[in-house]
Every structure is written in structure tokens, then in C-alpha cells.
Design a protein around this motif. Structure first.
Motif, PDB file in Angstrom:
ATOM      1  N   THR A 336      -9.522  -9.791   5.591  1.00  0.00           N
ATOM      2  CA  THR A 336      -8.214 -10.422   5.794  1.00  0.00           C
ATOM      3  C   THR A 336      -7.244  -9.952   4.712  1.00  0.00           C
ATOM      4  N   THR A 337      -6.000 -10.271   4.883  1.00  0.00           N
ATOM      5  CA  THR A 337      -4.997  -9.945   3.879  1.00  0.00           C
ATOM      6  C   THR A 337      -5.359 -10.585   2.546  1.00  0.00           C
ATOM      7  N   ASP A 338      -5.827 -11.829   2.596  1.00  0.00           N
ATOM      8  CA  ASP A 338      -6.201 -12.516   1.341  1.00  0.00           C
ATOM      9  C   ASP A 338      -7.402 -11.840   0.685  1.00  0.00           C
ATOM     10  N   ASP A 339      -8.373 -11.385   1.501  1.00  0.00           N
ATOM     11  CA  ASP A 339      -9.506 -10.643   0.937  1.00  0.00           C
ATOM     12  C   ASP A 339      -8.996  -9.413   0.195  1.00  0.00           C
ATOM     13  N   LEU A 340      -8.092  -8.702   0.836  1.00  0.00           N
ATOM     14  CA  LEU A 340      -7.630  -7.425   0.283  1.00  0.00           C
ATOM     15  C   LEU A 340      -6.763  -7.643  -0.956  1.00  0.00           C
ATOM     16  N   LEU A 341      -5.960  -8.718  -0.958  1.00  0.00           N
ATOM     17  CA  LEU A 341      -5.159  -9.022  -2.156  1.00  0.00           C
ATOM     18  C   LEU A 341      -6.078  -9.352  -3.331  1.00  0.00           C
ATOM     19  N   ASP A 342      -7.161 -10.077  -3.032  1.00  0.00           N
ATOM     20  CA  ASP A 342      -8.124 -10.407  -4.099  1.00  0.00           C
ATOM     21  C   ASP A 342      -8.743  -9.129  -4.654  1.00  0.00           C
ATOM     22  N   MET A 343      -9.130  -8.219  -3.754  1.00  0.00           N
ATOM     23  CA  MET A 343      -9.739  -6.963  -4.204  1.00  0.00           C
ATOM     24  C   MET A 343      -8.735  -6.108  -4.973  1.00  0.00           C
ATOM     25  N   LEU A 344      -7.488  -6.126  -4.510  1.00  0.00           N
ATOM     26  CA  LEU A 344      -6.435  -5.375  -5.214  1.00  0.00           C
ATOM     27  C   LEU A 344      -6.292  -5.885  -6.639  1.00  0.00           C
ATOM     28  N   MET A 345      -6.146  -7.205  -6.805  1.00  0.00           N
ATOM     29  CA  MET A 345      -5.901  -7.759  -8.141  1.00  0.00           C
ATOM     30  C   MET A 345      -7.163  -7.699  -8.998  1.00  0.00           C
ATOM     31  N   HIS A 346      -8.321  -7.779  -8.365  1.00  0.00           N
ATOM     32  CA  HIS A 346      -9.591  -7.579  -9.084  1.00  0.00           C
ATOM     33  C   HIS A 346      -9.588  -6.171  -9.702  1.00  0.00           C
ATOM     34  N   SER A 347      -9.210  -5.203  -8.889  1.00  0.00           N
ATOM     35  CA  SER A 347      -9.226  -3.803  -9.360  1.00  0.00           C
ATOM     36  C   SER A 347      -8.192  -3.589 -10.461  1.00  0.00           C
ATOM     37  N   VAL A 348      -6.959  -4.015 -10.192  1.00  0.00           N
ATOM     38  CA  VAL A 348      -5.870  -3.750 -11.149  1.00  0.00           C
ATOM     39  C   VAL A 348      -6.127  -4.487 -12.462  1.00  0.00           C
ATOM     40  N   SER A 349      -6.745  -5.681 -12.362  1.00  0.00           N
ATOM     41  CA  SER A 349      -7.004  -6.461 -13.600  1.00  0.00           C
ATOM     42  C   SER A 349      -8.015  -5.741 -14.500  1.00  0.00           C
ATOM     43  N   MET A 350      -8.740  -4.765 -13.912  1.00  0.00           N
ATOM     44  CA  MET A 350      -9.738  -3.998 -14.686  1.00  0.00           C
ATOM     45  C   MET A 350      -9.314  -2.536 -14.837  1.00  0.00           C
ATOM     46  N   ASN A 351      -7.992  -2.310 -14.762  1.00  0.00           N
ATOM     47  CA  ASN A 351      -7.416  -0.956 -14.960  1.00  0.00           C
ATOM     48  C   ASN A 351      -7.822   0.030 -13.872  1.00  0.00           C
ATOM     49  N   GLY A 352      -8.072  -0.492 -12.652  1.00  0.00           N
ATOM     50  CA  GLY A 352      -8.410   0.414 -11.547  1.00  0.00           C
ATOM     51  C   GLY A 352      -7.335   0.393 -10.475  1.00  0.00           C
ATOM     52  N   ASN A 353      -7.431   1.349  -9.556  1.00  0.00           N
ATOM     53  CA  ASN A 353      -6.566   1.357  -8.370  1.00  0.00           C
ATOM     54  C   ASN A 353      -7.393   0.916  -7.172  1.00  0.00           C
ATOM     55  N   PHE A 354      -6.732   0.257  -6.238  1.00  0.00           N
ATOM     56  CA  PHE A 354      -7.411  -0.184  -5.010  1.00  0.00           C
ATOM     57  C   PHE A 354      -6.857   0.623  -3.845  1.00  0.00           C
ATOM     58  N   VAL A 355      -7.760   1.275  -3.102  1.00  0.00           N
ATOM     59  CA  VAL A 355      -7.351   2.192  -2.036  1.00  0.00           C
ATOM     60  C   VAL A 355      -7.873   1.674  -0.701  1.00  0.00           C
ATOM     61  N   LEU A 356      -6.959   1.312   0.197  1.00  0.00           N
ATOM     62  CA  LEU A 356      -7.357   0.751   1.483  1.00  0.00           C
ATOM     63  C   LEU A 356      -7.378   1.833   2.559  1.00  0.00           C
ATOM     64  N   ASN A 357      -8.471   1.870   3.312  1.00  0.00           N
ATOM     65  CA  ASN A 357      -8.643   2.923   4.308  1.00  0.00           C
ATOM     66  C   ASN A 357      -8.052   2.562   5.671  1.00  0.00           C
ATOM     67  N   PHE A 358      -7.378   3.530   6.267  1.00  0.00           N
ATOM     68  CA  PHE A 358      -6.865   3.417   7.635  1.00  0.00           C
ATOM     69  C   PHE A 358      -7.519   4.538   8.453  1.00  0.00           C
ATOM     70  N   GLY A 359      -7.913   4.204   9.702  1.00  0.00           N
ATOM     71  CA  GLY A 359      -8.513   5.219  10.567  1.00  0.00           C
ATOM     72  C   GLY A 359      -7.744   5.329  11.877  1.00  0.00           C
ATOM     73  N   PRO A 360      -6.739   6.174  11.954  1.00  0.00           N
ATOM     74  CA  PRO A 360      -5.943   6.280  13.181  1.00  0.00           C
ATOM     75  C   PRO A 360      -6.781   6.740  14.382  1.00  0.00           C
ATOM     76  N   ASP A 361      -6.347   6.388  15.588  1.00  0.00           N
ATOM     77  CA  ASP A 361      -7.099   6.787  16.782  1.00  0.00           C
ATOM     78  C   ASP A 361      -6.799   8.242  17.142  1.00  0.00           C
ATOM     79  N   GLY A 362      -7.421   8.700  18.235  1.00  0.00           N
ATOM     80  CA  GLY A 362      -7.316  10.111  18.619  1.00  0.00           C
ATOM     81  C   GLY A 362      -5.914  10.532  19.022  1.00  0.00           C
ATOM     82  N   GLN A 363      -5.020   9.562  19.235  1.00  0.00           N
ATOM     83  CA  GLN A 363      -3.627   9.895  19.577  1.00  0.00           C
ATOM     84  C   GLN A 363      -2.710   9.809  18.356  1.00  0.00           C
TER      85      GLN A 363
END
Ligand code: FHN
Length: 500
Positions: A336-363
């Protein structure tokens, strides 16, 4: 059949090989007691201070895009889900066993003849990423199936042979660069269907000749990518776990040097190569191989100390696993958005970047679930990104309320767990000369009362500052308390210590 079976076992072996080996570096770093002489160790210093690395440290949020022929089947084949057959959607070609589709060489390896993404619009992707707040993007130029999304001169198995024909890598690099988003190119060393590829160590003269041809082909493609797309900031290597590549540590060491010489400031993560003792990500002395730790994939460090001061990023799928397009998300827990915000701030709080994956379809369309998350993340970032971009780890006792980030004399607390008494208690070491002296809610600039509460825990190394949230303040999502730090007021008389 025998060769096919052996290949599949090797492939499956590889996917198993990712598992146990990955545990060795995504945890506390046990440094060896004595250092050894290493000839093929790090090429760059542990902490680069050039502009490119400073930008990397400040990104906060990134986007990964996995796109290629695997987007056409979307983790299904002739209506049958590949979930039980392949390690991930982009691994559908490794689906084997009695229920698996047969003859991937005939079917999957001819998908390029129908690859013609009519909806593909790199500018729209870049605009979406910009609105989400991504500062860098990692794009798959070529995944393990070996199909190149750029018109490489070193293989016929590339985009120019498809009905689409045009240079997708160029379209993506140009569009994202125009939006001010730095581009990193994902490149898989592993190529399942390259006749010169070997997963095991080449032994015979014939195998050595074959694999040396493959190494030269790899080098040629990487130099070609740097020549074609000079705007890029770095490579994101993958598929480097096989014995063949691990044994080629002299070649990979020299290749890294050559890539860096050709493209000054190039950023390469720790997944590219290993030292002569086959130690990956970190050499046998525990020193990082590359410019940032690239092992955090679908996992996050549980303690800042695990990072040993290295730069790092964490890459994350929205479904449990599956980087390439998955038609069907039903029955899967998608973050969820809240899951991802938590992971983002978890990462940034430890001097890391958080990279979210997108997988577009065949079109070339993003999944509707991805569009929704990109919008909601972007809405949050528009209000709160000051607590993300360019911030660093705060040397404070870990809080249960959320995550600290800091920048100059400002401390940010991104609250995920709102205290029932509306008092956000900030623990500060008693010896600190920098304590919260004022506070506000970042989102609406509401000034908050800050009270020094020495709660008298005699043996406590900390003192406490209570930031009081208005009872009427409502928030349906994480919010940020922004605090100015300053000199502590003269302490109250020292309490008499307990006598025991
Ligand atoms: O095998 C790949 C996988 O398909 C995907 O590309 C991820 C992304 O980081 N990397 C490998 C698995 O670790």
C-alpha cells in the motif's frame, strides 16, 4: 532433453544461489579479524565526495522500470498463470517441469516479432515519475533473456528487429533527463539464451574460448551504452552470481576501470563484481566493491550500524516478487501507499535511497495499481519531501513513533505511530548540545509546544523533549514534525541519584 534439463537445473540452481548467498551481506557486517592482501578489490574510495555521488546520496526516492519481452505474457502463458512455475514474472522463460509450456526457444524467443508497444510514451512515464517525486530511475536495457531495448551492433536480438524498431533506451534516457531525473542503466550480465554464455566456470579450451567471446561481447555492449547515452549517471548490474563471472575477476576488475575511465563520475553498485577470493559486494576484508551497497532487494536493514557507513539503495517490488509486468495481482499482497512511505522513510533515515519498481505491460502502459501508488506517493511527497531529499541519519535513540531525518539544524520526525496522548517524546542524549527548541507540523505549519520533560530515570543517558500535537490535528497518513535544534536551556538542578 538432457541438455535442456541440465540448463534448467542450472538456471534453477542460479535462482537458488541468490537466496543463501544474499544472506551474507544483508545483515550485520562481521569484519574479518585480519586483513588480507587483495589485488582485485575496490577501485573507488568507500566514500566518494564528487558531485555525482553527492547527488546519489540526496535522491531519497527512485523508480525502477523492468520492461522487455516478458511484459508481453505478463506472468501468464496461454491463459495459465506462471506463478507456480517461475521465480518471478520476468523469469517466465525458466518455467519448467511437466506442467510448463514447452519449447521456449520457439515461443518466448520469438516474442520480439510481436513487440510493438503502441501506448509507449517515455515522456508520460517521466512526467509520472517526476510527479511521484523520483529523483533517479533505473531502466532495464537488457534482462536475463538477452533482448536489448537499444539497437546494439553486437547482437541481432534487439529492438531494431522488432516491429517497434525504435531505440527505447534513447527515448527513456532523453525523456527522464529532460524532467531532471537522473538515469541509471540496468544491465544483466547473465544471458540465458546466448550460445557463448556459461554459468559454470569454463574449463575446456573450447569453453574458455566461448566464454571469452561472451566477455568481449559484454564489454562491447557496455562501452556502446556509454557512447550512445552519455547523459546516464551509472550502471545497475545484475545477473552476476554465476561461477563463470565470479572466476573472471581480473577481467571484471579491468572492465570496471575501463568503464570509469570512459565515463568519469560513473556510479557502479556493489553487485557488479567480486575479488579474487570470489567475495561479492564486499571484498574479503569487508570493504565495499563499488560506490554503494546494492544488495538490499526486497529487504531493508534493521539497524543503521549494518550499513557500516556505506551508501546504499533498496529496490522494492509492489507485488511480493515479480519485477516485470504481472497481468493478475489477485490473491497477492500488493504494497500500500502507507507501506511504501514507511519503507521510504526507513531507508532515508539510514542514509539510503528507496527505489520502487514499475513493470509496464507489453503495450507500454503502467499497471493501474502502479498509477494509483505513484499519484498517492507524489501527493505525500509534495507536502513532505523536505524531510526526504538531502537529509541524513540522525544520531538519536531509535524512536517508536516513526523515523528521524536531519538536515543542518533541523530535525524531522516522520510519524507513523501517533502517540495516543498526542505527545511525541524525543529522547536526546543528556550530553547533547543540540536539542529541539521549536516545532511545527511540516504539512500545515502549525506551531507545536515543546516541553523539556526530565522524567528522572536516574540511570538514563537521555533527557526528553515532548512535542505536543493538537488534539484536533487529524491525519490519515504519516505526517512530519519539523523541529529546530538549538542549545539546551540550563539544566535544572541535578536530581539526587537513587541510593541502593
Ligand atoms: O533475477 C533478477 C530479477 O529478475 C530482478 O531483475 C531483480 C531486480 O533487482 N534482480 C535479480 C534478482 O535478484
Amino acid at each position: 532433453m538432457k541438455i535442456f534439463r541440465k540448463t534448467m537445473l542450472t538456471l534453477m540452481g542460479m535462482s537458488l544461489a541468490i537466496g543463501p548467498l544474499s544472506a551474507q551481506w544483508t545483515g550485520p557486517k562481521q569484519k574479518p579479524t585480519e586483513r588480507k592482501e587483495i589485488k582485485y578489490g575496490p577501485i573507488t574510495p568507500k566514500h566518494r565526495t564528487d558531485a555525482n555521488m553527492e547527488s546519489f546520496r540526496n535522491y531519497g526516492l527512485g523508480q525502477f522500470i523492468h520492461w522487455g519481452l516478458y511484459a508481453i505474457p505478463g506472468n501468464e502463458w496461454e491463459g495459465v498463470s506462471a506463478r507456480k512455475g517461475a521465480a518471478a514474472s520476468e523469469w517466465i522463460r525458466t518455467w519448467s517441469g511437466p506442467d510448463a509450456p514447452k519449447n521456449w526457444k520457439e515461443t518466448y524467443d520469438n516474442l520480439y516479432k510481436q513487440f510493438n508497444p503502441k501506448s509507449f510514451d517515455a515522456k508520460a512515464w517521466a512526467k509520472q515519475a517526476k510527479n511521484m517525486g523520483a529523483k533517479y530511475m533505473i531502466f532495464t536495457t537488457k534482462h536475463h533473456d538477452g533482448f536489448a531495448l537499444w539497437p546494439t551492433q553486437y547482437s541481432d536480438y534487439n529492438i531494431s528487429a522488432s516491429p517497434y524498431k525504435k531505440d527505447i533506451v534513447k527515448e527513456v534516457v532523453d525523456a527522464y533527463t529532460a524532467e531532471g531525473i537522473d538515469v541509471y542503466l540496468y544491465f544483466s550480465i547473465l544471458e540465458w539464451n546466448n550460445p557463448d554464455y556459461l554459468s559454470k566456470e569454463p574449463k575446456s579450451e573450447e569453453e574458455k574460448a566461448k566464454y571469452n567471446r561472451f566477455l568481449q561481447y559484454t564489454k562491447n555492449q557496455l562501452l556502446e551504452l556509454l557512447t550512445n547515452y552519455p547523459q546516464i549517471k551509472g550502471f545497475w548490474f545484475d545477473g552476476t552470481w554465476d561461477a563463470s563471472w565470479k572466476k573472471a575477476y581480473e577481467f571484471t576488475y579491468n572492465l570496471e576501470k575501463e568503464l570509469r575511465e570512459k565515463h568519469p563520475g560513473l556510479i557502479i553498485g556493489s553487485r557488479f563484481r567480486n575479488d579474487e577470493f570470489e567475495s561479492r559486494h564486499f571484498d574479503s576484508n569487508g570493504d565495499i566493491l563499488g560506490d554503494y551497497e546494492q544488495g538490499w532487494e526486497r529487504k531493508l536493514p534493521q539497524s543503521y550500524e549494518w550499513l557500516d557507513g556505506n551508501d546504499w539503495d533498496a529496490v522494492m517490488t509492489i507485488p511480493p516478487n515479480g519485477w516485470g509486468y504481472m497481468k493478475d495481482w489477485t490473491g497477492l499482497y500488493t504494497k500500500t501507499t502507507d507501506d511504501l512511505l514507511d519503507m521510504l522513510m526507513h531507508s532515508v533515515s539510514m542514509n539510503g535511497n528507496f527505489v520502487l519498481n514499475f513493470g509496464p505491460d507489453g503495450q507500454g502502459n503502467m499497471h493501474p495499481g502502479e498509477d494509483k501508488l505513484a499519484k498517492e506517493l507524489g501527493d505525500w511527497m509534495k507536502v513532505n519531501s523536505e524531510a526526504v531529499y538531502g537529509t541524513r541519519h540522525a544520531e538519536l535513540p531509535v524512536t517508536k513513533l516513526g523515523y528521524y531525518t536531519t538536515k543542518n539544524n533541523t530535525l524531522y520526525l516522520t510519524v507513523f505511530n501517533r502517540p495516543v496522548n498526542n505527545i511525541a517524546r524525543i529522547a536526546v542524549p543528556k550530553k547533547s548540545n543540540s536539542v529541539p527548541v521549536s516545532a511545527e507540523i511540516l504539512g500545515n505549519k502549525t506551531t507545536l509546544k515543546v516541553v523539556h520533560s526530565d522524567i528522572g530515570l536516574d540511570l538514563d543517558k537521555n533527557t526528553y523533549y515532548d512535542v505536543v500535537l493538537p488534539k484536533g490535528f487529524k491525519s490519515t497518513r504519516a505526517f512530519v514534525i519539523k523541529m529546530q535544534l538549538g542549545e539546551p536551556k540550563k539544566n535544572a538542578d541535578k536530581l539526587m541519584d537513587a541510593k541502593m
